[in-house]
Motif scaffolding. Structure first.
Motif, PDB file in Angstrom:
ATOM      1  N   LYS A 151      -4.874   6.293  -2.037  1.00 46.66           N
ATOM      2  CA  LYS A 151      -4.064   5.116  -1.740  1.00 46.66           C
ATOM      3  C   LYS A 151      -4.034   4.209  -2.960  1.00 46.66           C
ATOM      4  N   ALA A 152      -2.915   3.529  -3.136  1.00 46.12           N
ATOM      5  CA  ALA A 152      -2.776   2.554  -4.208  1.00 46.12           C
ATOM      6  C   ALA A 152      -2.388   1.223  -3.591  1.00 46.12           C
ATOM      7  N   TYR A 153      -3.182   0.199  -3.886  1.00 47.03           N
ATOM      8  CA  TYR A 153      -2.868  -1.169  -3.491  1.00 47.03           C
ATOM      9  C   TYR A 153      -2.194  -1.816  -4.688  1.00 47.03           C
ATOM     10  N   VAL A 185      -2.940  -3.066  -9.938  1.00 47.85           N
ATOM     11  CA  VAL A 185      -2.999  -1.847  -9.136  1.00 47.85           C
ATOM     12  C   VAL A 185      -4.461  -1.513  -8.884  1.00 47.85           C
ATOM     13  N   ARG A 186      -4.799  -1.258  -7.641  1.00 46.97           N
ATOM     14  CA  ARG A 186      -6.134  -0.801  -7.261  1.00 46.97           C
ATOM     15  C   ARG A 186      -5.978   0.494  -6.487  1.00 46.97           C
ATOM     16  N   THR A 187      -6.865   1.441  -6.734  1.00 45.16           N
ATOM     17  CA  THR A 187      -6.758   2.734  -6.077  1.00 45.16           C
ATOM     18  C   THR A 187      -8.045   3.069  -5.334  1.00 45.16           C
ATOM     19  N   VAL A 239       0.845  -1.188   0.000  1.00 42.65           N
ATOM     20  CA  VAL A 239       0.000   0.000   0.000  1.00 42.65           C
ATOM     21  C   VAL A 239       0.886   1.245   0.000  1.00 42.65           C
ATOM     22  N   PHE A 240       0.559   2.188  -0.895  1.00 43.86           N
ATOM     23  CA  PHE A 240       1.311   3.427  -1.015  1.00 43.86           C
ATOM     24  C   PHE A 240       0.357   4.615  -1.026  1.00 43.86           C
ATOM     25  N   ALA A 241       0.815   5.740  -0.475  1.00 44.90           N
ATOM     26  CA  ALA A 241       0.127   7.016  -0.653  1.00 44.90           C
ATOM     27  C   ALA A 241       0.666   7.599  -1.949  1.00 44.90           C
ATOM     28  N   VAL A 242      -0.230   7.974  -2.854  1.00 45.14           N
ATOM     29  CA  VAL A 242       0.182   8.439  -4.176  1.00 45.14           C
ATOM     30  C   VAL A 242      -0.408   9.812  -4.458  1.00 45.14           C
TER      31      VAL A 242
END
Length: 95
Positions: A79-81, A54-56, A27-30
């Protein structure tokens, strides 16, 4: 395309993200303006891994109340999974 460092802001390390890490999800903050193709390209370039999916999700900011008065608002977050085909991302190397 934009610089990968501008698209990926930071990894999100929470209890939920730690539990789905076993299934190769990270998980990333984008950046709010980024799309799935840009996120995939940025993760592959920054961490040298192959991305499968990628899921957002965009979370709206919430009003913050202190003492019964509205004193401000938390910022919204995208967020990006990211699921990897191959490779591992190590956030805490040598700890």
């Amino acid at each position: 395309m934009r610089d990968p460092g501008q698209i990926i802001k930071r990894p999100l390390i929470t209890e939920k993200s730690s539990s789905i890490k076993d299934a190769n999800w990270y998980v990333f903050a984008v950046d709010k303006r980024s799309n799935k193709k840009e996120i995939k390209h940025a993760v592959e370039r920054l961490f040298r891994v192959k991305v499968d999916r990628v899921r957002t999700v965009t979370l709206p900011g919430k009003a913050v109340k202190r003492g019964g008065r509205i004193s401000g608002k938390r910022p919204s977050l995208k967020k990006a999974y990211v699921r990897l085909k191959e490779g591992v991302i190590e956030f805490f190397e040598g700890v």
